[in-house]
Structure formats: structure tokens, C-alpha cells
Motif scaffolding. Structure first.
Motif, PDB file in Angstrom:
ATOM      1  N   TRP A 163       2.295   2.535  -3.622  1.00  0.00           N
ATOM      2  CA  TRP A 163       0.871   2.713  -3.946  1.00  0.00           C
ATOM      3  C   TRP A 163       0.574   4.030  -3.736  1.00  0.00           C
ATOM      4  N   PHE A 165      -5.361   1.215  -8.946  1.00  0.00           N
ATOM      5  CA  PHE A 165      -5.088   1.295  -7.683  1.00  0.00           C
ATOM      6  C   PHE A 165      -6.515   0.207  -7.155  1.00  0.00           C
ATOM      7  N   CYS A 184      -6.436  -2.847  -7.865  1.00  0.00           N
ATOM      8  CA  CYS A 184      -5.918  -3.767  -6.634  1.00  0.00           C
ATOM      9  C   CYS A 184      -6.334  -4.147  -5.523  1.00  0.00           C
ATOM     10  N   LEU A 217       0.366   7.136  -6.167  1.00  0.00           N
ATOM     11  CA  LEU A 217      -0.180   7.818  -7.240  1.00  0.00           C
ATOM     12  C   LEU A 217       0.295   9.713  -6.135  1.00  0.00           C
ATOM     13  N   GLN A 242       0.885  -0.955   0.151  1.00  0.00           N
ATOM     14  CA  GLN A 242       0.222  -0.190  -0.040  1.00  0.00           C
ATOM     15  C   GLN A 242       0.476   0.981  -0.312  1.00  0.00           C
TER      16      GLN A 242
END
Length: 427
Positions: A267, A315, A318, A271, A264
Motif C-alpha cells: 500500500w 487505504f 482498508c 501511495l 501495508q
């Protein structure tokens, strides 16, 4: 949800250090900020300025000079960003107002751009010829109970290389409108409303402030230093919670090696970086370098904006897929192999957006009278492909959401709360 590594607890909302008070402060800060942004947006200036003018055209086969309209766009500045000229034809009085119909209208369009003053006569106007007697066929559509047709694109440019523009539009007869009961085909008198649209200067200034504010906020989210360094304030739970909320993501993870970052966290980092470019940090140069590279910079922004949107879409697919696999959160094989199908689909979606935008902008640059709908079957096919991609994604998203609901409901209260918060942002 089980943590992949207990050393990551400082950045997890369900950790004891963050606590319910931190969740409350985060949620309150979000809603207050969201409300403030809505208020600021509603009080901001209008995006576009419109200049309208009516013209009575006698459209016939014998004397086409009577069907000429000439319009001037003067004293434009870079802050106006773009220009778009359209027209709407008034419904003939002989055709019933409740009747929907359409017909083709032939136009001859000419445009001259100059930094000098405009002449009264189009033929003696000095300047650069942008459009030279371009023949364009427009489909005039009247909806039921509408007094005017839909917009007919005359001319549009997404940059302003000149201060002044002179536009001439010549209507060549009225096509096959007679089949709908409009009499006297040899001499049609029709009212036409012309509209010249450009960006409001005040809005451009407002847009600069808005976008660069979000650039600064994103940089703060990435790099804001730690404020909780001891002292009397550090004993306050409210101060501690706010300090944790404002502390930059990279600052909080500065002592953690990248290879040990959680799924996480990686990610979020990706982002946040893409969000920085989504906020359009180059907008100043896009506006004030329109004569040199404004369109190139605008294309770069569209590419980055669509990349961020697609990354966010990926995102969510997933993340929702992972929610039902709580027993394997410590596995290290999650990634590209498991989500190859999702990555491929979102990559196709991104390519579709970039190719569609590039094609339209290149056509408009070569021919400022270009209208996407005039491509007929290709336009319909491209629209159908885009709609199909959106439907597939929404079904996929809904499928993973439904499958993960049971898991989401079983997680600690802060997690479903933030899930709903983020879901609200996506909607």
C-alpha cells in the motif's frame, strides 16, 4: 500487531531497531516540517491579482447602447495561467437592504483575443473572436443586508493563448426586478462592479518551487540511499534514528522480493508512486505550453490528483477494517476480494470527479461564458450526488474507526501515535 514476516522488522516502527527514539525523531521532524510549511505558505505571494472597475449602466428597453461595458486585459503572460471576469450589481436604493431577492439578467457577451495592441473601438479590433455576441442569462442574487449581488460570471479561460483580451458586455433591460419595488422600469440606473482576476506571476514562480520541492522530497522518500554504513556516526543513536527515517523506502526493501512484501508495504509503495504525480511534476509544461497542450496536461494532472485522493481514501477504509482483525494479520487472502465493495465505491467516486471535471472544462472550452449553475436541475443533481458520496464515505470511515478504537488502544504506543498523526493529515 503481529508481523507477517520477521524480515520486515527493519521498516516497522515498533521494531527494536527503530525504537522510541526513532518514533520521537519522526514525530518531531513531522511537526517541525509542518510548521515550516505553514510559515512558508503564509509568507508566500497572493494567489490572484484583481483589477476592479465601477461602471454606471442605464439599463432600459429603448436604448441598449447605454448599457455597454468594455474592458481590456493587457500584457498577460503564461505565468498568469488563467483569466476570470465577473461582475456584481449594486443593490437598488429603492429596495430595503434587509430584503433578500433574486432576478434574471440578460447579457450579450463578446470577447476578442490578440497578441497585437488593443484598439479603442471594439468593432475595429483586430484579432481572433473567442466569444461572438453570446446571449447569457444570469441569475442575480442579493443576500439580506448585502450591498452587492453575488458574482456573475462573464468570461473565463484556463489557459492564455493570447497576450491581450478585449471584453464587451451588454446588459439587456433588468428582467423582473420591478416586482421587488424598483420603480421606473423604462430607465434603470445601476452601479455595476467588474472584476478581472488572474494568477499572480510571483505566485506561479512560488508554485513551481513548492511543487518541485515536494517532487524531490517524494523521490528522496522512495530512493534515498542508506547512510548508516558504519563508522563513528553509526554509534550515535540519534544519527541511526535519522538515517532510518531518511532512508528510501525502496532502498530499505531492496533485498525483499515483491511477492513477500506485506500488505501495508505494498500500500505504501502504491501511495508513494501516486504521490509523485499528485505533486504535479508536469506543471512547468502546463503553464508554458498553454497554446498547444496545456489543457491536456492539466486534465492529466486532475486525473492523477483525484486518483491519489481516492487511493488514500481506499487505504484508510482498508487499514481501519484490518485493525480489528489482529488475529489474522498473517493471512494471505486479504486484498481485492475482501475489499471489493470499498474498491467499487472509491472507483465510482473517482469516476464522478473525473467526469464532473471533464464536463465542466469541455463546456468552458467550447463556451468561455459557461457557468455550471446555469445547467439548473442537472447541476443540482450532480451536486447532490457528490454530497451523497462524501457522506457515505465519512459514515463508513467513522464506522471502521469506532470499531477499531479498542484494538488501536491495545497496540504498542508508537502505532496509535502514528495513527493520530496520519489522521491529522487526512483531516
Amino acid at each position: 500487531a503481529r508481523m507477517e514476516n520477521q524480515s520486515f522488522s527493519a521498516v516497522r516502527i515498533e521494531s527494536a531497531r527503530f525504537g522510541k527514539r526513532g518514533v520521537f525523531c519522526t514525530g518531531l521532524l513531522f511537526f517541525l516540517t509542518f510548521a515550516l510549511m505553514c510559515i512558508i505558505g503564509s509568507l508566500g505571494p497572493d494567489v490572484f491579482e484583481h483589477k476592479e472597475g465601477m461602471s454606471v449602466l442605464r439599463i432600459n428597453k429603448k436604448d441598449t447602447d447605454k448599457s455597454v461595458w468594455i474592458g481590456n486585459l493587457v500584457n498577460l503572460v503564461p505565468e498568469n495561467q488563467l483569466i476570470w471576469v465577473t461582475c456584481n450589481i449594486e443593490r437598488p436604493s429603492s429596495i430595503n437592504a434587509s430584503y433578500a431577492f433574486d432576478y434574471e439578467q440578460k447579457l450579450v457577451i463578446s470577447v476578442i483575443g490578440t497578441d497585437d495592441e488593443l484598439d479603442a473601438n471594439f468593432d475595429t479590433q483586430r484579432g481572433d473572436v473567442i466569444v461572438d455576441e453570446k446571449v447569457a442569462i444570469r441569475e442575480v442574487k442579493f443576500a439580506a443586508n448585502s450591498m452587492y449581488s453575488g458574482d456573475l460570471t462573464i468570461f473565463n479561460m484556463h489557459s492564455l493563448p493570447y497576450d491581450n483580451f478585449k471584453v464587451r458586455v451588454q446588459f439587456i433591460n433588468a428582467g423582473d426586478i420591478d416586482k421587488y419595488g424598483h420603480a421606473n422600469h423604462e430607465d434603470h440606473q445601476m452601479n455595476v462592479k467588474f472584476t478581472m482576476i488572474f494568477v499572480n506571476r510571483d505566485y506561479t514562480t512560488f508554485e513551481f518551487f513548492w511543487k518541485y520541492t515536494f517532487v524531490v522530497v517524494t523521490l528522496i522518500a522512495l530512493f534515498f540511499p542508506s547512510c548508516n554504513r558504519g563508522g563513528l556516526l553509526s554509534k550515535s543513536r540519534i544519527f541511526t534514528s535519522l538515517a532510518l527515517i531518511l532512508e528510501g523506502f525502496t532502498v530499505r526493501l531492496r533485498h525483499t522480493k515483491w511477492r513477500t512484501w506485506s500488505y501495508q508495504q505494498k500500500w505504501i509503495m502504491v501511495l508513494l508512486v501516486l504521490l509523485l504525480f499528485f505533486n504535479d511534476p508536469l506543471i512547468y509544461f502546463e503553464v508554458y505550453n498553454s497554446k498547444i497542450g496545456g489543457e491536456v496536461l492539466g486534465g492529466i494532472y486532475i486525473g492523477m490528483m483525484s486518483l491519489f485522493i481516492c487511493a488514500l481514501m481506499l487505504f484508510w477504509l482498508c487499514a481501519l477494517d484490518e485493525t480489528r482483525d489482529t488475529g489474522n494479520l498473517g493471512r494471505r487472502d486479504r486484498g481485492c476480494k475482501k475489499h471489493a465493495g470499498k474498491i467499487g465505491f472509491v472507483a465510482v467516486f473517482w469516476l464522478y470527479m473525473v467526469i464532473a471535471y471533464s464536463h465542466i472544462r469541455m463546456q468552458e472550452k467550447d463556451d468561455p461564458t459557461y457557468e455550471a449553475a446555469q445547467e439548473g436541475d442537472r447541476y443540482l443533481a450532480a451536486t447532490a450526488v457528490g454530497a451523497l458520496l462524501i457522506v457515505i464515505y465519512l459514515l463508513w470511515f467513522l464506522y471502521y474507526t469506532v470499531r477499531g478504537l479498542a484494538v488501536l488502544c491495545s497496540l504498542p504506543p508508537p502505532l496509535p501515535f502514528f495513527f493520530l498523526l496520519l489522521l491529522l493529515l487526512v483531516i
